[in-house]
Design a protein around this motif. Structure first.
Motif: not given
Length: 288
Positions: A158-163
């Protein structure tokens, strides 16, 4: 805090390397010299600056172990403090050893010291025999499975997507092939011109050259967060601010490397980190 781009370190930020790179450091010295230090000794060396390259960190720790066998009386905190005073890094360790021993003992230490062998052992322990032979085009002398397989991913999907909301770059002390393996594992695609590794022609951290070149390659980029887990990472961002008038660099510290807890947070803050987060997964919120 609003930033246009994020440049990431890999080790201790995207990947947990306590049981891989750090294990390889201490076990390489043990393999070559029959004695070593504990993993807890690594952080004081890292804090002394100039040890972004774990091969050179291994060489310096080997120097310390050999010097202790020849009568060096400095414990690790005292030794690394002296290393920091004389400029840090492997050369700093060599200077402290040379200044602390009599000529005969110093000569015995330097004769026994074998950085090339230490690096070869390190790579075999870290990569494992099969991957070592693939990447180095050399025959392995050790039968190893490789600590590289013991590297938990710290970056959540989920963090990867937000980056994706930011332009991204990478500045790491890993060799290029190992950086590629790590980035594939975490699922990040970084443009080649924005990924700087040990193999890049620019100097390593805390020199700011690579960070400034990454920023220059990004369109409409004014403010760059540089995210790392060491004091050298924080210093790199500050050095970039002193060097580059076209961009603003925001040093961000994460606690998933060797600096954590209240003491670690304070060290990162004292070094000039504008933001300190417990892990990379807190970064998107911290930057919005």
């Amino acid at each position: 805090m609003t930033v246009d781009a994020i440049v990431l370190d890999i080790d201790g930020v995207l990947i947990d390397v306590h049981d891989s790179y750090r294990r390889a450091v201490v076990e390489s010295v043990e393999q070559v010299y029959g004695t070593t230090v504990s993993k807890s000794a690594i952080q004081p060396f890292k804090n002394a600056s100039g040890f972004n390259n774990d091969w050179e960190l291994t060489h310096a720790i080997a120097l310390y172990v050999l010097a202790r066998n020849e009568g060096l009386e400095l414990d690790i905190p005292s030794f690394t403090n002296e290393v920091a005073i004389v400029g840090g890094g492997r050369q700093g360790a060599r200077t402290v050893v040379a200044d602390s021993l009599d000529p005969a003992a110093r000569e015995r230490v330097l004769t026994a010291w074998d950085p090339e062998r230490l690096t070869t052992v390190f790579q075999q322990l870290y990569l494992g025999s099969e991957l070592y032979e693939q990447l180095h085009d050399a025959t392995a002398t050790l039968d190893t499975t490789g600590f590289i397989h013991d590297e938990p991913v710290l970056l959540e999907p989920s963090t990867r997507d937000r980056l994706d909301d930011w332009e991204l770059g990478v500045f790491t002390g890993r060799p290029g092939a190992e950086a590629t393996i790590a980035l594939d594992r975490v699922g990040l695609e970084i443009a080649k011109e924005r990924c700087y590794t040990m193999d890049s022609p620019t100097p390593g951290k805390p020199a700011p050259d690579a960070l400034c070149e990454i920023a220059a390659s990004m369109a409409r980029c004014e403010t760059v967060a540089f995210v790392g887990d060491t004091l050298d990472d924080i210093e790199t961002a500050h050095n970039a601010n002193e060097t580059d008038d076209d961009h603003t660099y925001v040093p961000v510290g994460v606690e998933t490397g060797g600096l954590n807890g209240e003491e670690g947070r304070q060290l990162l803050a004292d070094a000039g980190a504008k933001i300190v987060v417990e892990s990379i997964n807190e970064l998107p919120v911290a930057l919005t």
